[in-house]
Enzyme design. Structure first.
Site, short mmCIF file in Angstrom:
data_model
loop_
_atom_site.label_atom_id
_atom_site.label_comp_id
_atom_site.label_asym_id
_atom_site.label_seq_id
_atom_site.Cartn_x
_atom_site.Cartn_y
_atom_site.Cartn_z
N HIS A 197 0.85 -1.19 0.00
CA HIS A 197 0.00 0.00 0.00
C HIS A 197 0.88 1.24 0.00
CE1 HIS A 197 -3.83 2.22 0.70
NE2 HIS A 197 -2.98 3.13 1.17
N CYS A 198 1.00 1.84 -1.16
CA CYS A 198 1.74 3.10 -1.28
C CYS A 198 1.15 3.84 -2.48
CB CYS A 198 3.23 2.83 -1.46
SG CYS A 198 3.60 1.63 -2.74
N TYR A 252 -7.96 17.32 -0.81
CA TYR A 252 -6.67 17.81 -0.32
C TYR A 252 -5.70 17.81 -1.49
CZ TYR A 252 -5.30 12.89 -0.52
OH TYR A 252 -5.04 11.62 -0.96
N THR A 271 -7.55 9.48 -3.73
CA THR A 271 -8.64 10.35 -4.19
C THR A 271 -8.16 11.66 -4.81
OG1 THR A 271 -8.80 11.25 -1.95
CG2 THR A 271 -10.30 9.45 -2.51
N ARG A 278 -10.42 0.45 -6.39
CA ARG A 278 -10.62 0.90 -5.02
C ARG A 278 -11.95 1.62 -4.89
NH1 ARG A 278 -7.10 5.27 -1.61
NH2 ARG A 278 -7.08 4.20 0.39
N HIS A 289 -6.25 -0.52 5.97
CA HIS A 289 -5.94 -0.01 7.32
C HIS A 289 -6.92 -0.54 8.38
CE1 HIS A 289 -3.90 2.30 4.39
NE2 HIS A 289 -4.62 3.37 4.39
N ASP A 291 2.21 3.07 3.02
CA ASP A 291 1.32 4.21 2.76
C ASP A 291 2.09 5.46 2.33
OD1 ASP A 291 -1.22 5.51 2.61
OD2 ASP A 291 -0.87 6.42 4.57
N ASN A 321 -2.44 13.43 3.24
CA ASN A 321 -3.54 13.95 4.06
C ASN A 321 -3.38 13.59 5.53
OD1 ASN A 321 -5.92 15.46 4.06
ND2 ASN A 321 -7.20 13.64 3.94
C1 0GY Z 1 -4.55 6.48 2.43
C2 0GY Z 1 -5.35 7.28 3.35
C3 0GY Z 1 -6.00 8.46 3.08
C4 0GY Z 1 -6.20 9.00 1.80
C5 0GY Z 1 -6.57 8.29 0.74
O1 0GY Z 1 -7.39 8.06 -1.38
C6 0GY Z 1 -7.02 8.85 -0.53
O2 0GY Z 1 -7.02 10.07 -0.69
O3 0GY Z 1 -6.55 6.98 0.79
C7 0GY Z 1 -6.62 9.18 4.21
O4 0GY Z 1 -6.83 10.40 4.09
O5 0GY Z 1 -6.92 8.54 5.24
O6 0GY Z 1 -4.58 5.26 2.46
O7 0GY Z 1 -3.85 7.05 1.62
#
Ligand code: 0GY
Length: 302
Positions: free
Chosen positions: A32-33, A50, A78, A125, A182, A251, A256
């Site tokens: 997960h990265c 963000y 995201t 995802r 997570h 990660d 964020n």
């Molecule tokens: C992660 C956690 C976060 C963000 C995202 O897709 C994302 O923007 O997953 C978070 O803000 O908890 O796994 O990167």
């Protein structure tokens, strides 16, 4: 744009992580990265919640080698929306050492999915975290699930503990292998034996197609020391109960995250505290991610 986009609360990844004491087994996968931008080449999505600093692929490969890992699973975040170009670019330049999880819209067509597959994407995802995305209707997610099943992909779901009960039945209905990010974000100030975590464990117990990333103690901890002691019982419980269905990831570059800047050396040294034997460590870091992301190599070795 400056790398320090502090007006968004963003922290830049650690410039100089320490060398971990734990040496990962040969062939370990950081499952997960992320890769971000560079924004000048691969712009961030207009609807993002963000703005990250750039997290270019070259930095990810350097971190992988420094920490003693062999491969990466790059997950679409995201801030890039359903524009997977930065992910694809990284996969195509990874010399086969990275596979990916994309985000797609319900109207994605077969040719687009096939192109993603050829680049190394093996999953999609679905994000249910309300601070990150507007909730997508279940019907759209069902449409995507049907389209990807033919490719043998899996679904990665990201949600917070408070949202599990209302989505439990939908999650259980998903037709593919399902990976939870997570640990479903437990509230680690509660007991590991409490009701909320019991519901999460039930999801994994009742659905043998469910996998869990025992990742992100940095996001979950409530301790100001950032030693992540309070996360250990949760992650260890999952590893002990489901040793063949757990994955781990850094990660990087920790998008964020507002509380602190994690040192990836600390994150790697978290691993032997939750996977306490060499066998569990090999399953977590090698056997399980290889089965999910590089099954053709596993088949060759069998
Ligand atoms: C992660 C956690 C976060 C963000 C995202 O897709 C994302 O923007 O997953 C978070 O803000 O908890 O796994 O990167």
């Amino acid at each position: 744009m400056s790398e320090f986009t502090m007006d968004f609360g963003w922290r830049v990844y650690h410039p100089n992580p320490r060398k971990p004491e734990f040496v990962p087994p040969a062939g370990a996968v950081d499952a997960h990265c992320h890769v971000f931008g560079p924004g000048a080449v691969f712009p961030y999505a207009a609807q993002r919640k963000y703005t990250p600093c750039d997290g270019p692929k070259e930095k990810l490969w350097a971190l992988r080698d420094y920490l003693g890992f062999s491969r990466n699973v790059i997950v679409q975040a995201t801030c890039h929306g359903a524009d997977n170009r930065a992910l694809i670019d990284a996969l195509l330049h990874s010399e086969g050492k990275a596979r990916g999880v994309a985000t797609v819209a319900a109207d994605v067509n077969e040719a687009e999915l096939q192109a993603l597959h050829e680049a190394g994407v093996r999953g999609v995802r679905f994000n249910f975290v309300k601070r990150l995305v507007d909730k997508l209707p279940y019907e759209s997610l069902e449409t995507i699930s049907t389209k990807i099943t033919a490719l043998g992909w899996h679904i990665v779901i990201y949600f917070e503990a408070a949202d599990l009960a209302e989505n439990f039945d939908f999650f259980a209905s998903l037709p593919t292998e399902v990976v939870v990010d997570h640990m479903g974000r437990p509230d680690v100030t509660q007991s590991v034996d409490g009701e909320a975590f019991a519901l999460f464990l039930r999801l994994l117990e009742e659905n043998e197609n469910f996998w869990c990333k025992v990742s992100c103690p940095d996001r979950l901890t409530a301790e100001a020391s950032y030693r992540y002691d309070d996360v250990v019982p949760f992650a260890k419980r999952v590893v002990d109960m489901f040793p063949d269905r757990v994955l781990w990831g850094t990660d990087w570059p920790h998008p964020n995250l507002k509380s602190h800047t994690p040192d990836e050396g600390d994150l790697v040294d978290f691993i032997p505290r939750i996977a306490t034997t060499t066998e569990l460590q090999r399953k977590l870091l090698v056997d399980n991610p290889m089965r999910l992301y590089w099954p053709e190599e596993v088949a060759l070795q069998a």
